[in-house]
Design an enzyme around this catalytic site. Sequence first.
Site, PDB file in Angstrom:
ATOM      1  N   ASP A 177      -0.531   3.051 -10.199  1.00 48.70           N
ATOM      2  CA  ASP A 177      -0.425   3.319  -8.765  1.00 48.70           C
ATOM      3  C   ASP A 177      -1.677   4.076  -8.327  1.00 48.70           C
ATOM      4  O   ASP A 177      -1.933   5.187  -8.796  1.00 48.70           O
ATOM      5  CB  ASP A 177       0.838   4.142  -8.484  1.00 48.70           C
ATOM      6  CG  ASP A 177       1.128   4.276  -7.004  1.00 48.70           C
ATOM      7  OD1 ASP A 177       0.528   3.539  -6.207  1.00 48.70           O
ATOM      8  OD2 ASP A 177       1.961   5.134  -6.642  1.00 48.70           O
ATOM      9  N   ASP A 224      -2.332  -1.812  -4.122  1.00 51.50           N
ATOM     10  CA  ASP A 224      -2.666  -0.598  -4.866  1.00 51.50           C
ATOM     11  C   ASP A 224      -1.721  -0.272  -6.016  1.00 51.50           C
ATOM     12  O   ASP A 224      -1.795   0.824  -6.583  1.00 51.50           O
ATOM     13  CB  ASP A 224      -2.739   0.596  -3.915  1.00 51.50           C
ATOM     14  CG  ASP A 224      -1.407   0.905  -3.255  1.00 51.50           C
ATOM     15  OD1 ASP A 224      -0.559  -0.004  -3.176  1.00 51.50           O
ATOM     16  OD2 ASP A 224      -1.215   2.051  -2.815  1.00 51.50           O
ATOM     17  N   GLU A 225      -0.851  -1.190  -6.381  1.00 52.29           N
ATOM     18  CA  GLU A 225       0.014  -0.906  -7.532  1.00 52.29           C
ATOM     19  C   GLU A 225       0.429  -2.194  -8.229  1.00 52.29           C
ATOM     20  O   GLU A 225       0.495  -3.261  -7.629  1.00 52.29           O
ATOM     21  CB  GLU A 225       1.238  -0.086  -7.129  1.00 52.29           C
ATOM     22  CG  GLU A 225       2.188  -0.781  -6.195  1.00 52.29           C
ATOM     23  CD  GLU A 225       3.460   0.039  -5.953  1.00 52.29           C
ATOM     24  OE1 GLU A 225       3.999   0.626  -6.911  1.00 52.29           O
ATOM     25  OE2 GLU A 225       3.914   0.072  -4.790  1.00 52.29           O
TER      26      GLU A 225
END
Length: 358
Positions: free
Chosen positions: A8, A103-104
């Site tokens: 993350d 983003d993860e």
Amino acid sequence: MRKIIHIDMDCYFAAVEMRDFPEFKGKPLAVGGRSDRRGVISTCNYEARKFGVRSAMSSHKALQLCPDLVLVPGRMDVYKSVSAQIRSVFARYTDIIEPLSLDEAYLDVTDSPHCKGSATLMAKAIREEIFELTGLTASAGIAPIKFLAKIASDLNKPNGQYLITPERIPAFVKDLPLIKIPGVGKVTAAKLEALGLLNCQDVQQYPKDKLIHAFGKFGVVLIDRAHGIDPRALSMDRLRKSVGVETTLAQDIYSLEQCHQILPGLIQELGSRCAKSAKQRQIHKQVVKLKFSDFKQTTIEHRSDELNINLFYELLSQALARSQGRGIRLLGVSVGLSDNQVNEHAPSFYGAQLDLGL
């Protein structure tokens, strides 16, 4: 036993802006829409969070909490480009990757030979390589199952990692608040609390039949999670569950007639988006969403196996009936997508110019 890493990125959009514009470093920063246009915060940095600024908060409220907040518009093309760089790092360690957003992502490194097979060392190496390549920090969670890896990635932020070994799972989940389990939102948490259920141990001791009766299929999932069970494999080809479009209005509106002026454009854009990202998918429901002036929202949905323009208007009327005199600040429409492909003879609105003359 599987080895799952959840990566993350730390306050991703804001971090990219601070990287590209060093003058923002050390200042409270948020990425979002302008307050005079009723914008909403997408992401903020840790300096802004100290003032109580959070994602999904109105820009107006964020500036009230933090008058010195630097508010910048998003640059989605840049975020997507950097995300591709990050995923290139993942691919060096495993080809079993489940992206969740820009983003993860989950990584299954069970059979990866890197770092002598150590998931902990791989997570550290991945984070270091991401920083070397992009100048951005990432946090990681390592566990034998997906939901615990995701929870773990939040326990040593920013720029850290956390390991939950198989033998630690029973003790870890025992006192885990139910609100921490992915899929348990505020509404579900409130219903669970009304039953006296606050943590996983409470669920472990609660009659299974009563929980399933109260929550249906999700009750079964909740029982599994409360016992530290999550058999889900990584989904490398994640199918979109829905496609939607919404607009935040410059001023509150109150009447059905005003909503009708906005709805056709939303439906047209919805068709365009479906043509791009879900051309061969069968729809199974239509949804209308309203957010009111007090920021509370309501959604109305109805089963449908083909797009019915009139249905959106009917759902809008039903949703507006819940306004209780409140103004409407956001209007949205969406369709739920099934896993099935569209029959070649079935009517489709994908890619077509919709006839909105009702």
